[in-house]
Scaffold this motif. Structure first.
Motif, short mmCIF file in Angstrom:
data_model
loop_
_atom_site.label_atom_id
_atom_site.label_comp_id
_atom_site.label_asym_id
_atom_site.label_seq_id
_atom_site.Cartn_x
_atom_site.Cartn_y
_atom_site.Cartn_z
N TYR A 46 82.43 34.91 59.00
CA TYR A 46 80.85 35.06 59.56
C TYR A 46 80.63 36.51 59.80
N TRP A 50 75.23 36.72 64.91
CA TRP A 50 74.78 35.39 65.28
C TRP A 50 74.41 35.51 66.74
N TRP A 52 74.25 33.32 69.94
CA TRP A 52 74.95 33.26 71.03
C TRP A 52 76.49 33.69 70.93
N GLN A 118 69.36 29.65 68.73
CA GLN A 118 70.81 29.06 69.23
C GLN A 118 70.61 28.92 70.92
N GLY A 174 74.40 25.07 68.29
CA GLY A 174 75.43 25.56 68.03
C GLY A 174 76.87 24.71 67.72
N TRP A 350 83.14 20.83 65.26
CA TRP A 350 82.84 20.09 66.73
C TRP A 350 83.02 18.45 66.59
N TRP A 355 87.15 24.38 71.96
CA TRP A 355 86.41 25.67 71.60
C TRP A 355 86.33 26.47 73.00
#
Ligand code: GLC
Length: 429
Positions: A46, A50, A52, A118, A174, A350, A355
């Motif tokens: 990534y 981004w 958040w 987000q 998210g 997810w 997380w």
């Protein structure tokens, strides 16, 4: 506070500083005639900015280099649109155009920014950076833009005026492939191919509607008042109210407090399902509940005002080994849910793994309601995950093995957890 925590803290600070050096993206964007300076979530996976993630990175940076924390926020706000919207992705340093048919359809109308949002965690990031740095002087510089963003959320994403904002594509929450949306988007099973097809068909339809939120609401294909995003919305409206009060904007503060209360009342009044001991997201114009048994349904523990009976039920679920109380909590899906997988399948996210950002919020929420021991055990497990498996994107909730992106920057929120224990500045309140 033993010496061990202090030693641990200085080791962790060193590791986080190295990670945030490696992931730093700095340069000049000719397309925007401006310099940028931010931490990307992961160099390999990534490389862009981004929303958040960046807010979490700013919070972590406020502990190690407040000047960089300010720069992170300034870069995030640099692409705010005239109506107040802040994109969930900015491809600052990308040179090649985006393939409009790419499966992760987030390019939107511009090849440089996405049309998605987000979870709105900006106000708390800005407050943390101000508190640990230049205080009111920094707030004066950025708060007008932050305020415009929350006005946009209220005006554009809450057309039915119930205080809950809606996500218009799954990734806006998210929590990309959360099983809570499976039935709603018509996916059964955990095969990446099915998600790609379902996401693409939503994205193509929204592209045909010109990415116009009003038209997307009217079409009613994917409109979800998602629980975790709205808990964070409530929390951040409260934090923004506090920041506005600090700048002597009493009217603005009162308005934001009233909005926060409305969001909180809607979460309690419309999303709580006592029979399931769960908070459910609401889908579509008729607000059908989406039962999920996911970590999102536990996030209301963060609400400052919550009936004790609900606190008890949520804390009970978090402690129960057959539900969310695994060895390395908090799994993103209950162990009792058929979609639960301890190890991920391909790039499908997810659906069971733990997380660190969720753990950070849940521990804070538990502490707000006096569940000190449970809060500490989630933080201890988070620290153990990072110390043993490194800064990974997500972790096996049973074995602690790390998965997904390496050098994943928001997992450094463990620094925030440990710092609050060793040298609290009140931000966890
Ligand atoms: C994944 C996560 C999302 C995050 C992004 C960048 O898509 O689901 O929440 O913002 O990666 O880290």
């Amino acid at each position: 506070m033993g010496r061990t925590d202090r030693t641990r803290l200085s080791d962790l600070r060193r590791a986080v500083s190295a990670l945030y050096r490696d992931n730093r993206q700095q340069g000049y964007a000719a397309w925007r005639s401006t310099a940028y300076d931010f931490v990307c979530p992961s160099v390999d996976t990534y490389p862009y900015q981004w929303f958040w993630d960046s807010c979490f990175h700013a919070i972590v940076l406020s502990r190690i280099d407040v000047g960089r924390a300010e720069a992170e926020i300034v870069s995030l706000l640099a692409n705010q649109q005239p109506d107040g919207f802040v994109p969930h992705m900015t491809y600052w340093q990308r040179e090649r155009p985006v393939d409009p048919n790419a499966p992760y359809q987030v390019a939107g109308r511009s090849r440089r920014i996405s049309d998605s949002m987000q979870p709105p965690v900006l106000a708390e990031a800005v407050a943390a950076v101000a508190r640990r740095g230049r205080g009111a002087a920094f707030l004066r510089e950025v708060l007008p833009a932050v305020h415009r963003f929350y006005d946009w959320c209220d005006r554009v994403r809450d057309p039915d005026r119930d205080g809950l904002i809606a996500a218009l594509e799954p990734h806006e929450t998210g929590m990309d492939q959360t099983p809570a949306f499976d039935a709603y988007i018509g996916v059964s099973g955990s095969d990446p191919v099915h998600f790609e097809a379902a996401w693409r068909s939503i994205a193509v339809e929204h592209a045909q509607l010109g990415h116009d939120p009003a038209a997307i609401f009217a079409r009613d294909r994917f409109v979800v008042e998602e629980v975790a995003s709205n808990v964070l919305y409530a929390e951040n409206q409260r934090v923004l109210a506090g920041s506005l009060a600090e700048l002597d904007d009493a009217d603005g503060a009162a308005e934001l407090r009233a909005r926060a209360e409305r969001t909180e009342a809607a979460l309690l009044g419309r999303c709580w399902a006592p029979g399931l001991a769960d908070f459910c997201s609401l889908a579509g114009r008729d607000e059908s509940p989406l039962p999920g048994s996911t970590v999102a349904g536990l996030m209301p523990i963060l609400l400052r005002v919550l009936p004790e009976a609900i606190v008890e039920r949520l804390a009970g679920r978090l402690a129960d080994p057959a539900d969310f109380g695994t060895r390395y909590p908090v799994p993103s899906v209950s162990r009792g849910h058929p979609a639960y997988r301890a190890a991920p399948r391909g790039t499908v996210l997810w659906r069971g793994q733990s997380w660190i950002n969720m753990n950070w919020y849940l521990a804070r929420g538990l502490r707000r309601h006096g569940r000190e021991q449970l809060a500490s055990s989630i933080e201890d497990a988070s620290l153990a995950l990072v110390e043993r498996s490194g800064f990974r994107e997500h972790y096996n909730p049973e074995t602690g093995v790390g998965y997904g992106a390496r050098g994943f920057a928001w997992s450094a929120l463990v620094l925030e957890m440990l710092s609050e224990r060793v040298e609290p500045d009140g931000s966890a309140g």
